[in-house]
Design a protein around this motif. Structure first.
Motif, PDB file in Angstrom:
ATOM      1  N   ALA A 132      15.505  85.797 -29.300  1.00  0.00           N
ATOM      2  CA  ALA A 132      16.055  85.344 -30.585  1.00  0.00           C
ATOM      3  C   ALA A 132      17.437  85.930 -30.836  1.00  0.00           C
ATOM      4  N   GLY A 133      17.636  87.186 -30.442  1.00  0.00           N
ATOM      5  CA  GLY A 133      18.936  87.822 -30.633  1.00  0.00           C
ATOM      6  C   GLY A 133      20.018  87.155 -29.808  1.00  0.00           C
ATOM      7  N   VAL A 134      19.711  86.808 -28.559  1.00  0.00           N
ATOM      8  CA  VAL A 134      20.682  86.141 -27.697  1.00  0.00           C
ATOM      9  C   VAL A 134      21.036  84.771 -28.264  1.00  0.00           C
ATOM     10  N   GLN A 245      16.693  94.052 -32.119  1.00  0.00           N
ATOM     11  CA  GLN A 245      16.883  92.675 -32.585  1.00  0.00           C
ATOM     12  C   GLN A 245      17.788  92.617 -33.818  1.00  0.00           C
ATOM     13  N   SER A 246      18.971  93.219 -33.666  1.00  0.00           N
ATOM     14  CA  SER A 246      19.970  93.173 -34.729  1.00  0.00           C
ATOM     15  C   SER A 246      21.342  92.958 -34.108  1.00  0.00           C
ATOM     16  N   ILE A 247      22.227  92.321 -34.867  1.00  0.00           N
ATOM     17  CA  ILE A 247      23.593  92.069 -34.422  1.00  0.00           C
ATOM     18  C   ILE A 247      24.544  92.729 -35.415  1.00  0.00           C
ATOM     19  N   ASP A 248      25.341  93.670 -34.945  1.00  0.00           N
ATOM     20  CA  ASP A 248      26.387  94.275 -35.760  1.00  0.00           C
ATOM     21  C   ASP A 248      27.650  93.440 -35.600  1.00  0.00           C
ATOM     22  N   HIS A 269      19.920  90.970 -39.131  1.00  0.00           N
ATOM     23  CA  HIS A 269      18.602  91.240 -38.561  1.00  0.00           C
ATOM     24  C   HIS A 269      17.983  89.907 -38.132  1.00  0.00           C
ATOM     25  N   VAL A 270      17.621  89.842 -36.868  1.00  0.00           N
ATOM     26  CA  VAL A 270      17.090  88.607 -36.303  1.00  0.00           C
ATOM     27  C   VAL A 270      15.572  88.642 -36.343  1.00  0.00           C
ATOM     28  N   GLU A 271      14.974  87.535 -36.761  1.00  0.00           N
ATOM     29  CA  GLU A 271      13.513  87.448 -36.775  1.00  0.00           C
ATOM     30  C   GLU A 271      13.004  87.464 -35.335  1.00  0.00           C
ATOM     31  N   PRO A 272      12.243  88.505 -34.949  1.00  0.00           N
ATOM     32  CA  PRO A 272      11.802  88.603 -33.549  1.00  0.00           C
ATOM     33  C   PRO A 272      10.848  87.470 -33.169  1.00  0.00           C
TER      34      PRO A 272
END
Length: 324
Positions: A132-134, A245-248, A269-272
């Motif tokens: 999900a993060g990618v 699972q977070s993007i700064d 914050h990305v929903e895993p």
């Protein structure tokens, strides 16, 4: 387009039910629009155990499965990919093949040819593309200038048959290739063997025709687990933490009356999700709807080719060091 009715269950099997193949079988067994026909493994007891756990039948040969399935997951050692996938692809049976596509370019190209000429869908299991993060990161990438990827962790016994480039780095190679719309101009790399006869830690620099540069580090002999990718593009910096699972995000913003822009920071914050579940769900959907996979054979072969070149550059650097 698949000739299956939406009401028909897709008949699938799993070839190879070791550590990862077992998860394939369990995921299929829970899907309402799928019938897990059976599993095969060279270890008959292992096949029996996973079949019992996933509610299907164990098969003693691949040939016994061919006329019973519409699609298969092939989760065997990379050196056996062509041998295991060929009986299915040659009959137009759709294949989800674990990464990397093969050990050599020639075997990978043959797998791609078999799928294309027999009308079989071929999806390569670069599971991180379904992270999900990618996926959230990719939506925010425009024209990356510099990419830095780190994939470091402890030693895992089951991965001793391949080097760290084929085992871990290839994930980030595939992600980077999907983010940069240009061909690679130059590759340089170094690496070292620490615990196995293969390279266990490696660093590669990929230079693209459009000026983008990517630095990739992979290690399976690190005490701390680090999985992060950082992307620098015009006026924006993004850093994905695969584990958290977070993007700064840091972006410049013009300030009225000031000569320098301000830096505005945010954390997304990305929903895993479970990447393997999504990957298999996309495979099933693609087979049923006749759509092209996100990571098809051509994409998987390109990632392999880059990984092979990285390994060749590591070997060349090692030979140069021995002579000096």
């Amino acid at each position: 387009m698949s000739d299956q009715s939406p009401l028909d269950k897709l008949r699938v099997a799993v070839i190879g039910v070791g550590y990862l193949g077992r998860f394939h079988a369990l995921i299929y067994s829970r899907m309402p629009n799928v019938e897990l026909v059976g599993v095969f493994d060279t270890d008959a007891e292992r096949a029996r155990s996973v079949a019992e756990e996933s509610g299907c039948a164990p098969f003693s040969t691949i040939d016994d499965l061919i006329d019973r399935v519409d699609a298969v997951s092939v989760v065997v050692p990379t050196s056996a990919h062509l041998k295991a996938a060929e009986p299915f692809l040659s009959r137009g049976i759709h294949v989800l093949l674990e990464k990397p596509i093969a050990v050599t370019h020639e075997e990978g190209a043959e797998i791609v040819r078999l799928a294309r000429e027999n009308g079989a869908m071929l999806q390569i299991g670069h599971v991180e593309r379904f992270n999900a993060g990618v996926m959230a990161l990719a939506e925010r990438i425009r024209s990356p200038l510099y990419i830095e990827a780190q994939r470091m962790g402890g030693f895992v016994e089951r991965a001793t048959d391949v080097d760290v480039v084929s085992d871990l780095m290839i994930h980030d190679i595939d992600i980077i290739l999907s983010l940069v719309d240009a061909e690679i101009r130059n590759i340089s790399a170094v690496g070292a063997s620490v615990l196995t006869e293969h390279v266990d830690i490696a660093n590669a620099r990929l230079e693209f025709d459009n000026g983008t540069v990517a630095n990739v580090v992979a290690s399976r002999v690190s005490e701390k687990t680090t999985r992060r990718i950082r992307v620098f593009q015009s006026r924006t910096y993004l850093s994905l933490d695969f584990v958290g699972q977070s993007i700064d995000v840091a972006e410049t913003q013009a300030v009225e009356g000031e000569s320098r822009p301000a830096i505005v920071r945010d954390r997304i914050h990305v929903e895993p999700i479970k990447p393997l579940d999504r990957e298999i769900a996309e495979f099933v959907r693609g087979v049923r709807e006749g759509t092209s996979p996100l990571v098809d054979g051509r994409v998987g072969l390109k990632a392999l080719d880059v990984a092979l070149e990285v390994r060749a550059r590591i070997e060349a650097a090692g030979e140069l060091q021995k002579r000096s």
